[in-house]
Design a protein around this motif. Structure first.
Motif, PDB file in Angstrom:
ATOM      1  N   TRP A 177      -9.003 -93.546 -26.856  1.00  0.00           N
ATOM      2  CA  TRP A 177      -9.276 -93.228 -25.463  1.00  0.00           C
ATOM      3  C   TRP A 177      -8.353 -92.114 -24.984  1.00  0.00           C
ATOM      4  N   GLY A 178      -8.919 -91.233 -24.187  1.00  0.00           N
ATOM      5  CA  GLY A 178      -8.145 -90.120 -23.647  1.00  0.00           C
ATOM      6  C   GLY A 178      -8.516 -88.795 -24.277  1.00  0.00           C
ATOM      7  N   TYR A 269     -16.198 -93.875 -21.475  1.00  0.00           N
ATOM      8  CA  TYR A 269     -15.787 -93.538 -22.838  1.00  0.00           C
ATOM      9  C   TYR A 269     -16.074 -94.698 -23.789  1.00  0.00           C
ATOM     10  N   LEU A 270     -15.696 -95.907 -23.403  1.00  0.00           N
ATOM     11  CA  LEU A 270     -15.900 -97.070 -24.260  1.00  0.00           C
ATOM     12  C   LEU A 270     -17.374 -97.427 -24.387  1.00  0.00           C
ATOM     13  N   SER A 271     -18.145 -97.157 -23.333  1.00  0.00           N
ATOM     14  CA  SER A 271     -19.588 -97.394 -23.442  1.00  0.00           C
ATOM     15  C   SER A 271     -20.224 -96.415 -24.420  1.00  0.00           C
ATOM     16  N   ILE A 277     -21.778 -97.059 -32.100  1.00  0.00           N
ATOM     17  CA  ILE A 277     -21.711 -98.177 -33.030  1.00  0.00           C
ATOM     18  C   ILE A 277     -23.014 -98.966 -33.066  1.00  0.00           C
ATOM     19  N   TYR A 278     -23.725 -99.021 -31.947  1.00  0.00           N
ATOM     20  CA  TYR A 278     -24.894 -99.891 -31.826  1.00  0.00           C
ATOM     21  C   TYR A 278     -25.917 -99.752 -32.950  1.00  0.00           C
ATOM     22  N   LEU A 294     -17.372-104.389 -27.105  1.00  0.00           N
ATOM     23  CA  LEU A 294     -17.684-103.150 -26.385  1.00  0.00           C
ATOM     24  C   LEU A 294     -18.829-103.261 -25.384  1.00  0.00           C
ATOM     25  N   ILE A 295     -19.732-104.205 -25.603  1.00  0.00           N
ATOM     26  CA  ILE A 295     -20.904-104.260 -24.741  1.00  0.00           C
ATOM     27  C   ILE A 295     -20.573-104.490 -23.265  1.00  0.00           C
ATOM     28  N   PRO A 296     -19.480-105.203 -22.910  1.00  0.00           N
ATOM     29  CA  PRO A 296     -19.167-105.319 -21.477  1.00  0.00           C
ATOM     30  C   PRO A 296     -18.969-103.971 -20.799  1.00  0.00           C
ATOM     31  N   PHE A 297     -18.438-102.982 -21.509  1.00  0.00           N
ATOM     32  CA  PHE A 297     -18.191-101.672 -20.897  1.00  0.00           C
ATOM     33  C   PHE A 297     -19.501-100.918 -20.653  1.00  0.00           C
ATOM     34  N   CYS A 298     -20.471-101.150 -21.513  1.00  0.00           N
ATOM     35  CA  CYS A 298     -21.795-100.570 -21.284  1.00  0.00           C
ATOM     36  C   CYS A 298     -22.404-101.139 -20.008  1.00  0.00           C
TER      37      CYS A 298
END
Length: 373
Positions: A177-178, A269-271, A277-278, A294-298
């Motif tokens: 991240w960043g 970014y995380l989404s 990856i999906y 990761l799905i919570p960030f989406c």
């Protein structure tokens, strides 16, 4: 199936309600529903047997990670019943997720509307137990991730790894991240990921054929762990179409996500990492474990975008897409096999003599209208 759809409907109604007392009652109902499932799911059968056999003497001979092995050995030696142990930990994870959503100051009940069919039913009802616990620890680490508290984050993630090795993936999130990545690069990465994942079965088979030709047994075992047979039978499905649509929407409105929330940039970014990856999550079993984190960030990106959209036509169109997917995903998940229906709750037997392990283990196989898992 009605109780599952009712849980989504009540959460949706609560999301539109402004009465905090009603909202709290709904969250409590959701906790009872998700955490007190009894004969539903699949993994609890092996976990219950292993729990009552757990001891410190055999700690390093168990197939579980060391953290879970220690925890179940302690609780078993203290005489704690398996279902008290099981339900108690699920409650703690539920509270951990709720705390994270509160941390983001977003509509908690609407998050559950989106999350239940995507991952909530799977994590809490089917309940891959160690993975659920590791995810709960990750939720505790999210504030440290967003505030860049490196020691706290890596300490909590290390604990998560001690419960499920898939959490090793979380070590790589912090340094990634960043990095500023242009939209064109995200699109290229997403396109390449889908192309590679589409023919991943041939790639993996050729890879293993070359490197594990010395042992057909080892090759078959690794292929079983890595590959998902359902993907080989159906490479493109409605889920793929939905993810591609969502990715395009996020790309078009990325600035609204980034500027629409205090942590919009990292959420976006995380989404994006989730979208990359999906494609592999439906073809490689191990990658499906990574998507849990990761799905919570989406979903958070979708919620931030909904709040930020001012054009009513676009906003309601986006809501329609999300709701149609929620219904479709719920139906396909709940009817795929017998693990979810019929639903049974521990509360039904809390004052009565508990059914035998054999009865509970066979209950959904005998009473569900859907095929065995």
């Amino acid at each position: 199936m009605l109780i599952y759809l009712l849980s989504i409907g009540i959460c949706l109604g609560g999301a539109l309600c402004r009465n905090k007392i009603i909202k709290n009652y709904i969250i409590f109902f959701l906790l009872i529903f998700l955490c007190f499932g009894y004969m539903t799911g699949s993994d609890w059968r092996n976990y219950e047997i292993a729990y009552y056999a757990a001891s410190f003497r055999d700690l390093f001979n168990e197939r579980f990670e060391i953290g879970y092995g220690i925890l179940q050995s302690i609780c078993n030696n203290l005489g704690i019943d398996f279902w008290t142990f099981h339900i108690g930990l699920k409650i703690l994870v539920f509270l951990s997720i709720s705390h994270v959503i509160f941390y983001f100051r977003l509509n908690q009940l609407f998050f559950w509307v989106l999350y239940l069919p995507e991952m909530g039913f799977y994590l809490f009802i089917d309940c891959p137990f160690r993975n659920l616990i590791a995810f709960g620890f990750f939720c505790m680490a999210i504030p440290a991730l967003f505030e860049r508290c490196v020691k706290t984050y890596f300490t909590i993630v290390t604990i998560a790894v001690c419960f499920h090795t898939s959490a090793i993936f979380l070590y790589f999130i912090y340094p990634l991240w960043g990095k500023q990545i242009k939209i064109i690069y995200w699109c290229i990465l997403f396109l390449l990921a889908n192309i590679v994942a589409y023919d991943i079965d041939n790639l993996i088979n050729n890879f293993f054929s070359a490197f594990f030709a010395f042992s057909p047994f080892v090759k078959d075992k690794l292929l079983y762990y890595v590959m998902n047979d359902d993907f080989i039978q159906n490479k493109i499905n409605i889920g793929t179409i939905y993810r591609v649509t969502l990715f395009i929407i996020f790309m078009c409105f990325r600035q609204k996500i980034i500027k629409g929330h205090r942590y919009g940039e990292i959420i976006f970014y995380l989404s994006m990492i989730y979208f990359i990856i999906y494609p592999f999550t439906i073809s490689l079993k191990i990658f499906s474990r990574f998507s849990i984190y990761l799905i919570p960030f989406c979903l958070l990106s979708a919620m931030v975008l909904l709040v930020s959209l001012k054009n009513h036509f676009i906003k309601y169109g986006f809501i329609t897409i999300l709701m149609l997917w929620t219904i479709a995903k719920s139906y396909t998940t709940l009817t795929a096999d017998c693990r979810y229906i019929p639903y049974s709750s521990y509360f039904e037997y809390i004052l009565d003599e508990k059914p035998s392990y054999r009865y509970r283990s066979n209950y959904n196989f005998y009473n569900s209208p859907y095929e065995e898992f």
